[in-house]
Design an enzyme around this catalytic site. Structure first.
Site, PDB file in Angstrom:
ATOM      1  N   HIS A 120      -1.406 -14.765   2.313  1.00 41.37           N
ATOM      2  CA  HIS A 120      -1.746 -13.598   2.730  1.00 41.37           C
ATOM      3  C   HIS A 120      -2.771 -12.400   1.901  1.00 41.37           C
ATOM      4  O   HIS A 120      -3.205 -12.200   0.967  1.00 41.37           O
ATOM      5  CB  HIS A 120      -0.859 -12.446   2.350  1.00 41.37           C
ATOM      6  N   HIS A 178      -7.112 -10.700   3.127  1.00 40.58           N
ATOM      7  CA  HIS A 178      -8.510 -10.009   4.225  1.00 40.58           C
ATOM      8  C   HIS A 178      -9.250 -10.457   3.500  1.00 40.58           C
ATOM      9  O   HIS A 178      -9.436  -9.852   2.373  1.00 40.58           O
ATOM     10  CB  HIS A 178      -7.874  -8.530   3.893  1.00 40.58           C
ATOM     11  N   LYS A 189       0.459 -12.101  13.890  1.00 42.15           N
ATOM     12  CA  LYS A 189       0.966 -11.164  12.914  1.00 42.15           C
ATOM     13  C   LYS A 189       1.147  -9.491  13.444  1.00 42.15           C
ATOM     14  O   LYS A 189       0.875  -9.616  14.144  1.00 42.15           O
ATOM     15  CB  LYS A 189      -0.923 -10.617  12.126  1.00 42.15           C
ATOM     16  N   HIS A 242       4.115  -7.243   9.266  1.00 36.74           N
ATOM     17  CA  HIS A 242       3.957  -5.616   8.598  1.00 36.74           C
ATOM     18  C   HIS A 242       5.088  -4.973   8.233  1.00 36.74           C
ATOM     19  O   HIS A 242       5.686  -4.540   8.962  1.00 36.74           O
ATOM     20  CB  HIS A 242       2.736  -5.263   8.375  1.00 36.74           C
ATOM     21  N   HIS A 269       4.276  -8.858   2.054  1.00 32.22           N
ATOM     22  CA  HIS A 269       3.678  -8.036   0.802  1.00 32.22           C
ATOM     23  C   HIS A 269       5.638  -7.087   0.512  1.00 32.22           C
ATOM     24  O   HIS A 269       4.880  -5.581   0.723  1.00 32.22           O
ATOM     25  CB  HIS A 269       2.684  -7.435   1.126  1.00 32.22           C
ATOM     26  N   ASP A 277      -2.155 -10.113  -0.730  1.00 33.34           N
ATOM     27  CA  ASP A 277      -2.644  -9.023   0.265  1.00 33.34           C
ATOM     28  C   ASP A 277      -3.774  -8.470   0.077  1.00 33.34           C
ATOM     29  O   ASP A 277      -4.587  -6.892   0.301  1.00 33.34           O
ATOM     30  CB  ASP A 277      -1.780  -7.846   0.435  1.00 33.34           C
ATOM     31  N   ALA A 300      -6.370   2.117   1.832  1.00 39.30           N
ATOM     32  CA  ALA A 300      -5.332   1.327   0.867  1.00 39.30           C
ATOM     33  C   ALA A 300      -5.799  -0.517   1.141  1.00 39.30           C
ATOM     34  O   ALA A 300      -6.321  -0.651   2.289  1.00 39.30           O
ATOM     35  CB  ALA A 300      -4.519   1.860   2.301  1.00 39.30           C
TER      36      ALA A 300
HETATM   37  O1  DOR Z   1      -3.067  -2.023   1.361  1.00 37.90           O
HETATM   38  C1  DOR Z   1      -3.115  -2.600   2.373  1.00 37.90           C
HETATM   39  N1  DOR Z   1      -4.175  -2.712   2.596  1.00 37.90           N
HETATM   40  N2  DOR Z   1      -1.886  -2.742   3.654  1.00 37.90           N
HETATM   41  C2  DOR Z   1      -2.571  -3.421   4.262  1.00 37.90           C
HETATM   42  O2  DOR Z   1      -1.366  -3.747   5.001  1.00 37.90           O
HETATM   43  C3  DOR Z   1      -3.702  -3.238   5.105  1.00 37.90           C
HETATM   44  C4  DOR Z   1      -4.808  -4.130   4.185  1.00 37.90           C
HETATM   45  C5  DOR Z   1      -6.113  -3.971   4.295  1.00 37.90           C
HETATM   46  O3  DOR Z   1      -6.515  -4.508   5.308  1.00 37.90           O
HETATM   47  O4  DOR Z   1      -7.000  -3.029   4.326  1.00 37.90           O
HETATM   48 ZN    ZN Z   2      -2.510  -6.804   4.438  1.00 33.35          ZN
END
Ligand code: DOR
Ligand code: ZN
Length: 354
Positions: free
Chosen positions: A17, A19, A104, A141, A179, A258, A274
């Site tokens: 997982h 990004h 997703k 999620h 997560h 994550d 976040a």
């Molecule tokens: O904290 C997070 N950031 N949670 C998520 O589900 C997405 C992620 C983001 O893409 O920044």
């Molecule tokens: Zn994520």
């Protein structure tokens, strides 16, 4: 006398997982991940989101260009598509035939770039039917987003309101509860029944921050935006439940960082984004968590075996070594034209890659 080793060798892990965003920041974050992991599941919450096979293929090509430019040939991105209310069964079948790894599910409004997410899971039943039929995993999620539910309860309520009915309606669909952050999620996944003819229908990923920190870390001596992610950190009892299942040797639980990069300025502001950036030394963080309960011997299963086994992919063959050698985490790292503050910035981590 400590019985902990000072060095551990393991089959190279994957990140299930991750990004990495797009554009000029991608290179910086990709380099951190590719130093440690052989493969990663690439999240599709770009702006606009990666909702079609064609968009995913174009995204994969941009990732590969960056890898090539950095001289990295040892890393494979595994692509995902962003499920919407309008995803068709045809797109699911096309995704399967074109080598997309998973879909997703973001409930609309749950997190970063989730506005185009699913407003009601019932709108997706055609697509989910097709996923179940072709063996396409659904990555979830798991939080409800209605305003009446307290932010700390969103995950637990999601299990009752969405996940349990979903698994009843699609007993053979492969689902990864992403997560996870609560005792309820840890125990749900641990105790859930697989369908008779289809083993491996449920699994969960766990981040390093949820194994190492509880919600106090967001407020320690002042507000700490770099410890804010979604689902948000929970109470200590939840952290302990996650650590328990992660280090139990149960193959339903595996590594997913994550790691979610946001520039320093987008975190340190009146409405901060976040996401924790853990990619810089994610393996060191996981090693610290496993060592804290004397379970370093269980790290390899969690980090390197259970993920590929769930996804029916081959395990990696190359080995890596982690050494107990304290590493200083920089206060900032480059992120395109900006900077990013990594998890545990300015502190030291006991374990690092040899
Ligand atoms: O904290 C997070 N950031 N949670 C998520 O589900 C997405 C992620 C983001 O893409 O920044
Ligand atoms: Zn994520």
């Amino acid at each position: 006398m400590s019985t902990s080793p000072s060095k551990i060798e393991l089959i190279q892990p994957d990140d299930w997982h991750l990004h990495i965003r797009d554009g000029d920041v991608m290179k910086d974050v990709l380099a951190d991940t590719a130093r440690q992991f052989a493969r990663a599941i690439i999240m599709p919450n770009l702006k606009p989101p990666v909702t079609t096979v064609d968009l995913a293929k174009a995204y994969r090509a941009r990732i590969q260009l960056n890898l090539k430019a950095m001289g990295i040939s040892s890393f494979t991105p595994l692509m995902t598509l962003y499920l919407t209310d309008n995803t068709s069964a045809d797109e699911v079948r096309k995704a399967k035939s074109e080598g997309i790894t998973a879909f997703k599910l973001y409930p609309a409004g749950a997190t970063t770039n989730s506005d185009a997410g699913v407003s009601d899971i019932k709108h997706c039943y055609g697509a989910l039917e097709a996923m179940q039929a072709v063996g396409m995993p659904l990555l979830v999620h798991g939080e409800v987003t209605t305003a009446d539910i307290d932010i700390f309860d969103r995950e637990a309520v999601f299990i009752d309101r969405v996940l349990i009915p979903l698994r009843k309606d699609f007993p053979e669909l492969k689902i990864v509860f992403e997560h996870i952050t609560t005792k309820q999620a840890a125990h749900y996944v641990r105790d859930a029944q697989d369908s008779v003819n289809h083993p491996n229908t449920i699994a969960a990923t766990i981040t390093p921050q949820h194994l190492l920190m509880n919600r106090n870390a967001i407020f320690a001596g002042g507000i700490r935006p770099h410890n804010y992610c979604l689902p948000v950190l929970k109470r200590e009892e939840h952290r302990l439940a996650l650590l328990e299942v992660a280090t139990s040797g149960n193959p339903r639980f595996f590594l997913g960082t994550d790691s979610a990069p946001h520039a320093k300025g987008a975190k340190e502001t009146s409405c901060g984004c976040a996401g924790c950036y853990s990619a810089f030394n994610a393996l060191g963080l996981y090693a610290e968590a496993f060592e804290s309960v004397g379970k370093l011997d269980r790290l390899e299963g969690f980090a390197s075996f259970f993920g590929p086994d769930f996804y029916s992919l081959p395990r990696n063959s190359k080995k890596i070594t982690l050494v107990k050698q304290s590493q200083a985490i920089p206060v900032e790292l480059p992120l395109g034209d900006a900077t990013i503050v990594p998890l545990r910035a300015g502190e030291t981590i006991a374990w690092s890659l040899a």
